[in-house]
Enzyme design. Structure first.
Site, short mmCIF file in Angstrom:
data_model
loop_
_atom_site.label_atom_id
_atom_site.label_comp_id
_atom_site.label_asym_id
_atom_site.label_seq_id
_atom_site.Cartn_x
_atom_site.Cartn_y
_atom_site.Cartn_z
N ASN A 55 0.33 -2.46 -2.38
CA ASN A 55 -0.54 -2.52 -1.21
C ASN A 55 -0.46 -3.86 -0.47
OD1 ASN A 55 -1.76 -3.70 -3.53
ND2 ASN A 55 -3.72 -3.74 -2.48
N GLU A 56 0.60 -4.64 -0.75
CA GLU A 56 0.73 -5.96 -0.14
C GLU A 56 0.46 -5.95 1.36
OE1 GLU A 56 2.43 -4.99 -2.65
OE2 GLU A 56 2.75 -6.66 -4.02
N LEU B 22 -1.25 -9.79 -8.92
CA LEU B 22 -1.18 -11.25 -9.00
C LEU B 22 -2.56 -11.84 -8.72
CD1 LEU B 22 2.19 -12.01 -7.19
CD2 LEU B 22 1.75 -11.35 -9.56
N GLY C 86 0.87 -6.30 -7.96
CA GLY C 86 1.54 -6.79 -9.16
C GLY C 86 1.30 -5.91 -10.39
#
Ligand code: CO8
Length: 260
Positions: free
Chosen positions: A135-136, A66, A111
């Site tokens: 990997n957020e 994102l 994303g």
């Protein structure tokens, strides 16, 4: 033109190729997500199209995930519109009746990984410099439940639990071992292999395959559909927090510093 996705349909095979072309890193901006959903919808409604291969026209990068700038310093209205577009892209791709193959020809964090996981099959270039994962957690943010569901449906609960908590980015060989990608091939063979896999999937009658796909995915799709507005509200509240804004700004600064 200002198209960020190149779409080509081979009428003889019924296979379309969607190439993300939004340099420098194919960030999933509102504009790119909107084009993605519209392109998919057009192919879905085209009876000549039975399968889609998703890949990147940007060297070394599949998608950087994102677009973080869409989540920084914007209005509530903007966050709402952005998140709806992320949901829309996923709902169309996860629920697609076409065969979807990701030809992952570069790094694929967050994303970007979601896009690959949302397909029916993933082939990745075997370059260990390319990594993939959700990997957020490394950004100080939490992968939404439907990112998690999609991940669990590919690799199983245990691998997903560890990988999500650590926010791991797995180099291609490790991603293959974990089942995050189905196959590794030398980069120059990637599109050839994707076409061969597609031909194998398309050798079956569409109808039974489509019903089976729906059966496997319906619960996860229905969950987001049922909680869509709540999910948007959660995202907007979360991303509007000053602490989250700070984490995202620091992460963007880290990306810029790393370069020099
Ligand atoms: N969004 C916006 N800009 C980005 C992004 C991104 N995701 N990724 C990179 N950029 C920018 C960089 O800041 C840089 O900008 P500039 O040229 O102005 O300095 C430019 O793109 C090029 O980037 P790099 O120099 O880093 O290019 P490299 O080829 O060295 O590396 C990578 C490419 C590997 C893709 C690297 O850029 C990277 O790791 N990017 C970050 C990827 C990432 O962590 N994405 C996570 C996004 S969050 C997400 O997808 C899910 C969020 C779920 C929501 C949760 C609720 C809040």
């Amino acid at each position: 033109s200002n198209n960020k996705i190149q779409v080509e349909l081979d009428e003889s095979s019924g296979v379309a190729t969607m190439k993300l072309k939004s340099p420098p890193v194919n960030s999933l901006s509102l504009e790119l997500l909107t084009e993605f959903a519209i392109s998919l919808e057009k192919l879905e409604n085209n009876r000549a199209c039975r399968g889609v291969i998703i890949t990147s026209a940007v060297p070394k990068i599949f998608s950087s995930g994102l677009d973080i700038t869409e989540m920084c310093g914007k209005s509530t209205e903007h966050y709402t519109e952005f998140w709806r577009a992320v949901q829309e892209m996923w709902l169309r791709l996860y629920g697609s009746s076409m065969v979807t193959v990701a030809a992952v020809n570069g790094s694929s964090p967050a994303g970007g990984c979601l896009v690959a996981l949302t397909c029916d099959y993933r082939i990745m270039a075997e370059n260990p410099k390319f990594s993939i994962g959700l990997n957020e957690a490394q950004l100080g943010i939490v992968a939404p439940f439907w990112f998690k569901d999609t991940f669990v449906n590919v690799v199983g609960h245990r691998i997903a639990e560890r990988s999500l908590q650590l926010g791991s980015l797995h180099p291609a060989p490790e991603a293959h071992k974990l089942g995050l990608v189905d196959e590794l091939v030398p980069e120059e063979k990637l599109m050839e292999k994707a076409a061969a896999v597609m031909a194998q999937w398309l050798a079956l009658p569409d109808h039974a395959r489509q019903l089976t796909k729906t059966m496997m995915r319906k619960a996860v799709v229905d969950r987001l559909v049922a909680h869509r507005e709540e999910d948007i509200k959660n995202f907007v509240t979360f991303v509007s927090k000053e602490s989250i804004q700070k984490s995202l700004r620091m992460y963007m600064e880290m990306l810029k510093k790393r370069k020099s």
